[in-house]
Design a protein around this motif. Structure first.
Motif, mmCIF file in Angstrom:
data_model
loop_
_atom_site.group_PDB
_atom_site.id
_atom_site.type_symbol
_atom_site.label_atom_id
_atom_site.label_comp_id
_atom_site.label_asym_id
_atom_site.label_seq_id
_atom_site.Cartn_x
_atom_site.Cartn_y
_atom_site.Cartn_z
ATOM 1 N N GLY A 81 0.802 -1.227 0.000
ATOM 2 C CA GLY A 81 0.000 0.000 0.000
ATOM 3 C C GLY A 81 0.834 1.275 0.000
ATOM 4 O O GLY A 81 0.337 2.334 0.400
ATOM 5 N N ARG A 82 2.065 1.203 -0.465
ATOM 6 C CA ARG A 82 2.898 2.427 -0.516
ATOM 7 C C ARG A 82 2.241 3.498 -1.374
ATOM 8 O O ARG A 82 2.056 4.633 -0.940
ATOM 9 C CB ARG A 82 4.292 2.128 -1.102
ATOM 10 C CG ARG A 82 5.207 1.309 -0.240
ATOM 11 C CD ARG A 82 6.587 1.156 -0.899
ATOM 12 N NE ARG A 82 6.517 0.905 -2.311
ATOM 13 C CZ ARG A 82 6.242 -0.288 -2.860
ATOM 14 N NH1 ARG A 82 6.015 -1.337 -2.078
ATOM 15 N NH2 ARG A 82 6.199 -0.444 -4.162
ATOM 16 N N SER A 83 1.895 3.143 -2.619
ATOM 17 C CA SER A 83 1.342 4.149 -3.531
ATOM 18 C C SER A 83 0.014 4.687 -2.999
ATOM 19 O O SER A 83 -0.250 5.889 -3.082
ATOM 20 C CB SER A 83 1.142 3.556 -4.924
ATOM 21 O OG SER A 83 2.365 3.063 -5.414
ATOM 22 N N THR A 84 -0.796 3.795 -2.436
ATOM 23 C CA THR A 84 -2.069 4.222 -1.851
ATOM 24 C C THR A 84 -1.817 5.274 -0.775
ATOM 25 O O THR A 84 -2.483 6.322 -0.731
ATOM 26 C CB THR A 84 -2.787 3.003 -1.218
ATOM 27 O OG1 THR A 84 -3.004 2.032 -2.233
ATOM 28 C CG2 THR A 84 -4.103 3.394 -0.577
ATOM 29 N N LEU A 105 8.672 7.906 -7.915
ATOM 30 C CA LEU A 105 10.024 7.453 -8.294
ATOM 31 C C LEU A 105 10.012 5.948 -8.554
ATOM 32 O O LEU A 105 11.005 5.264 -8.315
ATOM 33 C CB LEU A 105 11.026 7.761 -7.183
ATOM 34 C CG LEU A 105 11.726 9.124 -7.155
ATOM 35 C CD1 LEU A 105 12.888 9.097 -6.178
ATOM 36 C CD2 LEU A 105 12.214 9.552 -8.530
ATOM 37 N N ASP A 106 8.871 5.451 -9.001
ATOM 38 C CA ASP A 106 8.745 4.024 -9.310
ATOM 39 C C ASP A 106 8.428 3.865 -10.792
ATOM 40 O O ASP A 106 7.402 4.364 -11.273
ATOM 41 C CB ASP A 106 7.611 3.428 -8.458
ATOM 42 C CG ASP A 106 7.465 1.922 -8.652
ATOM 43 O OD1 ASP A 106 8.023 1.376 -9.620
ATOM 44 O OD2 ASP A 106 6.775 1.291 -7.824
ATOM 45 N N PRO A 107 9.323 3.181 -11.541
ATOM 46 C CA PRO A 107 9.097 3.024 -12.985
ATOM 47 C C PRO A 107 7.764 2.368 -13.348
ATOM 48 O O PRO A 107 7.335 2.442 -14.494
ATOM 49 C CB PRO A 107 10.272 2.137 -13.434
ATOM 50 C CG PRO A 107 11.315 2.323 -12.384
ATOM 51 C CD PRO A 107 10.592 2.578 -11.096
ATOM 52 N N GLN A 108 7.080 1.737 -12.382
ATOM 53 C CA GLN A 108 5.735 1.221 -12.665
ATOM 54 C C GLN A 108 4.788 2.337 -13.109
ATOM 55 O O GLN A 108 3.760 2.076 -13.729
ATOM 56 C CB GLN A 108 5.120 0.602 -11.408
ATOM 57 C CG GLN A 108 5.560 -0.766 -11.038
ATOM 58 C CD GLN A 108 4.668 -1.301 -9.908
ATOM 59 O OE1 GLN A 108 3.631 -1.897 -10.148
ATOM 60 N NE2 GLN A 108 5.064 -1.076 -8.668
ATOM 61 N N ASN A 109 5.095 3.580 -12.704
ATOM 62 C CA ASN A 109 4.311 4.737 -13.119
ATOM 63 C C ASN A 109 2.841 4.602 -12.713
ATOM 64 O O ASN A 109 1.941 4.983 -13.470
ATOM 65 C CB ASN A 109 4.433 4.904 -14.650
ATOM 66 C CG ASN A 109 3.860 6.222 -15.139
ATOM 67 O OD1 ASN A 109 3.834 7.211 -14.409
ATOM 68 N ND2 ASN A 109 3.381 6.243 -16.374
ATOM 69 N N ILE A 189 7.347 10.887 -1.456
ATOM 70 C CA ILE A 189 7.949 10.118 -2.557
ATOM 71 C C ILE A 189 7.541 8.648 -2.516
ATOM 72 O O ILE A 189 7.661 7.976 -1.487
ATOM 73 C CB ILE A 189 9.493 10.235 -2.507
ATOM 74 C CG1 ILE A 189 9.915 11.706 -2.633
ATOM 75 C CG2 ILE A 189 10.128 9.406 -3.625
ATOM 76 C CD1 ILE A 189 11.426 11.922 -2.659
ATOM 77 N N ASP A 190 7.066 8.174 -3.659
ATOM 78 C CA ASP A 190 6.740 6.755 -3.841
ATOM 79 C C ASP A 190 7.917 6.054 -4.526
ATOM 80 O O ASP A 190 8.564 6.632 -5.410
ATOM 81 C CB ASP A 190 5.486 6.640 -4.721
ATOM 82 C CG ASP A 190 4.896 5.244 -4.718
ATOM 83 O OD1 ASP A 190 5.261 4.426 -3.842
ATOM 84 O OD2 ASP A 190 4.043 4.967 -5.588
ATOM 85 N N LEU A 191 8.189 4.836 -4.119
ATOM 86 C CA LEU A 191 9.365 4.092 -4.601
ATOM 87 C C LEU A 191 8.990 2.654 -4.946
ATOM 88 O O LEU A 191 7.969 2.153 -4.482
ATOM 89 C CB LEU A 191 10.416 4.024 -3.486
ATOM 90 C CG LEU A 191 11.135 5.297 -3.092
ATOM 91 C CD1 LEU A 191 11.916 5.057 -1.811
ATOM 92 C CD2 LEU A 191 12.077 5.735 -4.196
HETATM 93 MG MG LIG Z 1 3.212 1.195 -5.712
#
Ligand SMILES: [Mg+2]
Ligand SMILES: Nc1ncnc2c1ncn2[C@@H]1O[C@H](COP(=O)(O)OP(=O)(O)OP(=O)(O)O)[C@@H](O)[C@H]1O
Length: 316
Positions: A81-84, A105-109, A189-191
């Motif tokens: 749940g980082r991005s959340t 900052l995560d290439p998953q975008n 920042i998201d990673l």
């Molecule tokens: Mg994420």
């Protein structure tokens, strides 16, 4: 599925060797937890020693009133749940009157989806490779918070970025400085999960690192891994403060609540807050809504608001 079934499933998942009769299972399910709690209270658990609370610096890091505060959200494993939480913290801080910028900052975008900013948003990946500044990248998301997306990149671009970021340790600091932020702003920042060049960059500008954990045994066992990854960044007077957020606590599940207690015993004051499992986090964005919208009055919204207040208190 009944509670006994859950417990037997949990036992299996945790590597217990045989099926336990439901009646017995109900009785004994908390035994491992109780043992764990006993060990913790006696301080006899070696690796389970309460982590040292990393005290923040006494002025050095925050001495520049013009610098934004930077919160880096990390975890040992994916899907916790980082991005959340990055999106929710940005929206929540903004709603509480603190201008916030979420940086992917995560290439998953994927962070853009959490703030309902779809389409082909320009992002830091391709922009940086073209040697352009990030000035034009911020987009307005929920509640007016800003998002700087990673943007779509192919494998070759990602490899080039990885090489570049591995060599230029000031990459992120220089680009953040070009965004025109000030001391009122908070950057969240998201990673990607684990140890990456992106983590390395983010930690070079961090005031706070927020470790997201889930209230389960797997997350608990990975605490030591995350400690080891973060250790080099937490040395020295101007090291960032480290806190934890326990995410997806299931209020209807005794084990989930027990595990949250185990985390709190292990981590003490370093636990910044808990966020309950709340379907609003996946449902609301599907309808273009902000889970932090007070009109939805979700439990997750209440928890994230409390988390935002705790975070601001620590940052200040
Ligand atoms: Mg994420
Ligand atoms: N508190 C919560 N309550 C309910 N669902 C949640 C909560 N937090 C996260 N989720 C859900 O968990 C899933 C994973 O969340 P998310 O994508 O934020 O994790 P992540 O750690 O960023 O994953 P990844 O490693 O893929 O980047 C999503 O479906 C999200 O809606």
């Amino acid at each position: 599925m009944g509670r006994a079934d859950h417990i037997s499933k949990l036992y299996t998942a945790l590597g217990a060797n045989s099926f336990i009769e439901p009646a017995v299972a109900l009785e004994s399910a908390s035994a491992p937890l109780r043992r764990l709690l006993d060990q913790l209270s006696q301080g006899a658990a070696g690796a389970l020693r309460p982590a040292e609370l990393v005290e923040g610096p006494r002025g050095e890091v925050y001495s520049d009133p013009l610098a934004p505060k930077v919160v880096v959200v990390v975890s040992a494993t994916g899907g916790v749940g980082r991005s959340t939480l990055v999106a929710a913290l940005a929206s929540g801080l903004q709603r509480q009157g603190h201008p916030a910028l979420a940086l992917d900052l995560d290439p998953q975008n994927a962070l853009r989806h959490h703030l309902c900013l779809g389409g082909d948003l320009a992002g830091i990946g391709a922009t940086s490779l073209l040697n352009q500044t990030w000035e034009a990248l911020p987009e307005r998301g929920f509640a007016g918070c800003r998002l700087v997306a990673f943007g779509e990149t192919d494998l070759v671009q990602q490899q080039s970025l990885t090489r570049w970021l591995g060599q230029d340790l000031e990459f992120l600091g220089k680009r953040l400085a070009g965004l025109g932020l000030n001391g009122q702003d908070t950057v969240v920042i998201d990673l990607p999960a684990g140890s990456t060049v992106y983590l390395n960059q983010a930690m070079s500008v961090a005031d706070v690192v927020l470790v997201v954990v889930k209230p389960d045994a797997a997350s608990f066992r990975r605490l030591a891994n995350m400690d080891a990854v973060l250790a080099p960044y937490l040395e020295g007077e101007s090291a960032p403060q480290r806190f934890y957020a326990i995410n997806q606590v299931d209020a209807s599940h005794a084990f989930s609540q027990d595990m949250a207690e185990v985390f709190k015993l292990r981590l003490g004051d370093a636990v910044l807050g808990e966020v309950r499992r709340d379907p609003a986090f996946c449902e609301a964005p599907a309808y273009g809504l902000d889970p932090l919208d007070p009109a939805l009055n979700s439990v997750g919204c209440q928890d994230v608001n409390a988390l935002c207040r705790a975070l601001k208190a620590r940052l200040n």
